[in-house]
Write a protein that holds these residues in place. Sequence first.
Motif, PDB file in Angstrom:
ATOM      1  N   GLY A  97       0.783  -1.265   0.061  1.00 40.04           N
ATOM      2  CA  GLY A  97       0.134   0.128  -0.043  1.00 40.04           C
ATOM      3  C   GLY A  97       0.705   1.282  -0.027  1.00 40.04           C
ATOM      4  N   VAL A  98       2.036   1.155  -0.285  1.00 44.10           N
ATOM      5  CA  VAL A  98       2.964   2.310  -0.236  1.00 44.10           C
ATOM      6  C   VAL A  98       2.768   3.168  -1.422  1.00 44.10           C
ATOM      7  CG1 VAL A  98       5.003   1.165  -1.289  1.00 44.10           C
ATOM      8  CG2 VAL A  98       5.268   3.171   0.298  1.00 44.10           C
ATOM      9  N   THR A  99       2.888   4.453  -1.288  1.00 49.44           N
ATOM     10  CA  THR A  99       2.773   5.582  -2.248  1.00 49.44           C
ATOM     11  C   THR A  99       4.030   5.834  -2.689  1.00 49.44           C
ATOM     12  OG1 THR A  99       2.673   7.537  -0.791  1.00 49.44           O
ATOM     13  CG2 THR A  99       0.393   6.217  -1.137  1.00 49.44           C
ATOM     14  N   TRP A 100       4.366   6.509  -3.989  1.00 49.74           N
ATOM     15  CA  TRP A 100       5.605   6.822  -4.469  1.00 49.74           C
ATOM     16  C   TRP A 100       6.054   7.972  -3.817  1.00 49.74           C
ATOM     17  CZ3 TRP A 100       8.868   5.123  -7.542  1.00 49.74           C
ATOM     18  CH2 TRP A 100       9.977   5.974  -8.103  1.00 49.74           C
ATOM     19  N   ALA A 101       5.162   8.904  -2.940  1.00 50.62           N
ATOM     20  CA  ALA A 101       5.727   9.890  -2.080  1.00 50.62           C
ATOM     21  C   ALA A 101       6.451   9.344  -1.112  1.00 50.62           C
ATOM     22  CB  ALA A 101       4.573  10.907  -2.143  1.00 50.62           C
ATOM     23  N   GLU A 102       5.666   8.386  -0.385  1.00 46.13           N
ATOM     24  CA  GLU A 102       6.363   7.713   0.846  1.00 46.13           C
ATOM     25  C   GLU A 102       7.555   7.031   0.325  1.00 46.13           C
ATOM     26  OE1 GLU A 102       1.996   7.063   2.896  1.00 46.13           O
ATOM     27  OE2 GLU A 102       2.766   5.519   1.800  1.00 46.13           O
ATOM     28  N   VAL A 103       7.792   6.441  -0.834  1.00 46.85           N
ATOM     29  CA  VAL A 103       8.829   5.703  -1.151  1.00 46.85           C
ATOM     30  C   VAL A 103       9.879   6.908  -1.118  1.00 46.85           C
ATOM     31  CG1 VAL A 103      10.060   4.810  -3.192  1.00 46.85           C
ATOM     32  CG2 VAL A 103       7.805   3.909  -2.473  1.00 46.85           C
ATOM     33  N   LEU A 121      20.765   1.382  -2.325  1.00 45.93           N
ATOM     34  CA  LEU A 121      19.555   0.416  -2.661  1.00 45.93           C
ATOM     35  C   LEU A 121      19.880   0.286  -4.188  1.00 45.93           C
ATOM     36  CD1 LEU A 121      17.176  -1.171  -1.633  1.00 45.93           C
ATOM     37  CD2 LEU A 121      15.850   0.859  -2.598  1.00 45.93           C
ATOM     38  N   GLU A 122      19.702  -0.969  -4.564  1.00 47.97           N
ATOM     39  CA  GLU A 122      20.182  -1.532  -5.974  1.00 47.97           C
ATOM     40  C   GLU A 122      18.667  -1.983  -6.583  1.00 47.97           C
ATOM     41  OE1 GLU A 122      23.414  -3.804  -6.434  1.00 47.97           O
ATOM     42  OE2 GLU A 122      24.884  -2.497  -5.812  1.00 47.97           O
ATOM     43  N   GLU A 123      17.737  -2.572  -5.938  1.00 51.97           N
ATOM     44  CA  GLU A 123      16.619  -3.295  -6.264  1.00 51.97           C
ATOM     45  C   GLU A 123      15.460  -2.737  -5.467  1.00 51.97           C
ATOM     46  OE1 GLU A 123      17.064  -7.345  -7.125  1.00 51.97           O
ATOM     47  OE2 GLU A 123      19.083  -7.229  -7.931  1.00 51.97           O
ATOM     48  N   LEU A 124      14.472  -2.509  -6.135  1.00 50.82           N
ATOM     49  CA  LEU A 124      13.253  -1.942  -5.560  1.00 50.82           C
ATOM     50  C   LEU A 124      11.988  -2.555  -6.138  1.00 50.82           C
ATOM     51  CD1 LEU A 124      11.718  -0.145  -3.348  1.00 50.82           C
ATOM     52  CD2 LEU A 124      11.885   1.830  -4.853  1.00 50.82           C
ATOM     53  N   TYR A 125      11.148  -3.277  -5.396  1.00 51.08           N
ATOM     54  CA  TYR A 125       9.859  -4.016  -6.202  1.00 51.08           C
ATOM     55  C   TYR A 125       8.852  -3.278  -5.197  1.00 51.08           C
ATOM     56  CZ  TYR A 125      13.399  -7.443  -7.395  1.00 51.08           C
ATOM     57  OH  TYR A 125      14.479  -7.936  -8.111  1.00 51.08           O
ATOM     58  N   LEU A 126       7.907  -2.633  -6.175  1.00 47.68           N
ATOM     59  CA  LEU A 126       6.653  -1.915  -6.051  1.00 47.68           C
ATOM     60  C   LEU A 126       5.605  -2.267  -6.422  1.00 47.68           C
ATOM     61  CD1 LEU A 126       8.189   1.840  -5.996  1.00 47.68           C
ATOM     62  CD2 LEU A 126       7.888   0.287  -4.085  1.00 47.68           C
ATOM     63  N   GLU A 127       5.356  -3.598  -6.795  1.00 46.75           N
ATOM     64  CA  GLU A 127       4.280  -4.315  -7.565  1.00 46.75           C
ATOM     65  C   GLU A 127       2.997  -4.172  -6.693  1.00 46.75           C
ATOM     66  OE1 GLU A 127       2.813  -8.897  -8.669  1.00 46.75           O
ATOM     67  OE2 GLU A 127       5.020  -8.534  -8.082  1.00 46.75           O
ATOM     68  N   SER A 128       1.992  -3.995  -7.455  1.00 49.05           N
ATOM     69  CA  SER A 128       0.729  -3.976  -7.046  1.00 49.05           C
ATOM     70  C   SER A 128       0.497  -3.063  -5.631  1.00 49.05           C
ATOM     71  CB  SER A 128       0.242  -5.381  -6.572  1.00 49.05           C
ATOM     72  OG  SER A 128       0.267  -6.225  -7.668  1.00 49.05           O
ATOM     73  N   ASN A 129       0.726  -1.834  -5.845  1.00 50.35           N
ATOM     74  CA  ASN A 129       0.467  -0.801  -4.772  1.00 50.35           C
ATOM     75  C   ASN A 129      -0.531   0.194  -4.963  1.00 50.35           C
ATOM     76  OD1 ASN A 129       1.867  -1.762  -2.546  1.00 50.35           O
ATOM     77  ND2 ASN A 129       3.808  -1.299  -3.793  1.00 50.35           N
ATOM     78  N   GLY A 130      -1.200  -0.104  -6.444  1.00 53.55           N
ATOM     79  CA  GLY A 130      -2.021   1.058  -6.898  1.00 53.55           C
ATOM     80  C   GLY A 130      -1.452   2.427  -6.828  1.00 53.55           C
ATOM     81  N   ALA A 131      -0.136   2.393  -7.240  1.00 56.47           N
ATOM     82  CA  ALA A 131       0.800   3.641  -7.198  1.00 56.47           C
ATOM     83  C   ALA A 131       0.677   4.518  -8.327  1.00 56.47           C
ATOM     84  CB  ALA A 131       2.195   3.265  -6.596  1.00 56.47           C
ATOM     85  N   THR A 132       1.097   5.738  -8.383  1.00 55.56           N
ATOM     86  CA  THR A 132       1.386   6.473  -9.266  1.00 55.56           C
ATOM     87  C   THR A 132       2.801   7.207  -9.236  1.00 55.56           C
ATOM     88  OG1 THR A 132       0.101   8.411  -8.441  1.00 55.56           O
ATOM     89  CG2 THR A 132      -1.118   6.938 -10.123  1.00 55.56           C
ATOM     90  N   ILE A 133       3.467   7.501 -10.130  1.00 56.23           N
ATOM     91  CA  ILE A 133       4.737   8.244 -10.135  1.00 56.23           C
ATOM     92  C   ILE A 133       4.440   9.640  -9.980  1.00 56.23           C
ATOM     93  CG2 ILE A 133       6.961   8.594 -11.125  1.00 56.23           C
ATOM     94  CD1 ILE A 133       6.717   5.947 -12.517  1.00 56.23           C
ATOM     95  N   SER A 134       4.432  10.430  -8.804  1.00 54.40           N
ATOM     96  CA  SER A 134       4.025  11.699  -8.801  1.00 54.40           C
ATOM     97  C   SER A 134       5.202  12.678  -8.525  1.00 54.40           C
ATOM     98  CB  SER A 134       3.228  11.820  -7.217  1.00 54.40           C
ATOM     99  OG  SER A 134       4.068  11.244  -6.327  1.00 54.40           O
ATOM    100  N   GLU A 135       6.189  12.436  -8.687  1.00 52.23           N
ATOM    101  CA  GLU A 135       7.294  13.291  -8.429  1.00 52.23           C
ATOM    102  C   GLU A 135       8.689  12.672  -8.967  1.00 52.23           C
ATOM    103  OE1 GLU A 135       8.476  14.305  -4.463  1.00 52.23           O
ATOM    104  OE2 GLU A 135       6.761  13.504  -4.035  1.00 52.23           O
TER     105      GLU A 135
END
Length: 527
Positions: A216-222, A232-246
């Motif tokens: 459930g993490v958002t892009w802003a929270e990331v 960090l080299e690998e980041l997996y954000l699958e299936s969070n309903g996220a949009t790239i906001s910034e």
Amino acid sequence: MNDTLTSDVVGQRVEVNGERATVLFYGPVPPVAGLWLGVEWDNPERGKHDGSHEGTVYFKCSHPTGGSFIRPNKVNFGVDFLTAVKNRYVLEDGPEEEGKEHIVKIANRPVETIGFDSIIKQQSQLSMLQEISLRNCAVSRAGDKGAIAKACPNVREVDLSVNLLSAWGDVVGIAAQLRHLEVLNLRDNKLRFPPGAPSPAGVFPALKVLVLSRTGVTWAEVLRCAVGWPVLEELYLESNGATISERPADVLQMVKLLDLSHNQLIDENQLFLIAYLPRLEQLILSNTGISSLHFPDAGIGCKTSMFPSLQNLVVNDNQISQWSSINELDKLQSLRSLSCRRNPLTEGSGAQAAYQFIIAKIGQLHTLNKCQILPEERRGAELEYRKAFGNEWKKAGGHQDPDKNRPSEEFLAAHPRYTALCLKYGAPEDGELKTQQPCLLKNQLLTLKIKYPNHLDQKVLEKQLPDSMTIHKVKGLLSRLLKVPVSDLLLSYESPKMPGREIELENDQQSLQFYSVESGDCLLARW
């Protein structure tokens, strides 16, 4: 814990008979006596209502049947990290026999082991553990301060997927005690993130791989948390309903792999915000709903400055339907691998032709849909593409005479590599131009000679074969004619247009058309 509940219980993750939920209410529910927990289930089919009872709204659910009231003593609030580790890895004393028989607990189940003393010794000492898997172990909190660091000082990989962690602060409490942590999997933990800077500097000094899928993490929270992930080299954000906001500013600069799959609100314009991550090599965008790709900073035949290190792009299960998007991918300066399955452009009766056209349109591609592109496959695809659009090229002003060759801007925009292919193979001759694109052609018969270089006593054959016939089927035909096992046959062909050159037919699943075999060519069979 159930006897000392307070209002702080709201927001915590719980488990009941294997089903997970989030506590949204704690208190009385008249007219029934006693205290209740109001929970919203992860699986809404498990619930009964939306958080209301007899007209009173006690809490609100995102689904009309996602809520239930449960007595606190029916709920599992989980265990702390170290308790889960001990339950899973610590040995119990077994019978004292010279055969060294031991009882080891794995996931709370006793298992007898005899021998393997060195392995048992390592497992029995938490201080030697480097990899810990606590998947689905109901971990909900860090526990006593300092206890993890003391017991597990050498841990480098932790799997905490499918647990009861409810807040990013709980994760920080665990990670702060694992100074060598490099890999952390938090998949399927519904986490709350505070609005401030939730990752104090120095908490994740060695973290290289982080899985936050289905949290459930958002892009802003990331981006706020990423301040604490310096390597960090690998980041997996699958299936969070996220949009790239910034745009990431001074964070994620070391990331090589980014998985944004199954976030179906991401579009082409949002990709511009991550286009300048300097080390990004692999971008996974499966099932995001993307329908087009465009790099406006680069013109026809030029390379974009966007995604400078991107080598592997995955866009499976999307809505890409226009060849212009494939043309744009040729602008990526480092792209070597593309996976583009289950898009409108690559489905249906023209799938095979589409596969060839993608190879022809992206000149630096080495792998397509996880299959290596062999040199002769590329050659066949490029020749086929060159012939398929030869008439269109001529109508647009193309000519075999370089001094008269002036194709229109419209043609070059639709076929940016066509000029390069003409330079590579020569301009198409009138006799080889096709009147229709391959995906619209019906099977055509090719008149071919068949020779046997290693068996000159064999009579030269002449056969008519459909251009759609696979190499495997050609081998089957020759196997029956020559009484030779299919597995022993090696095929190649010669063309009068390329005297002295022999082309191997290496892929049994490809067709004669794929390799640009034409009437008048000669198949060479060896065994």
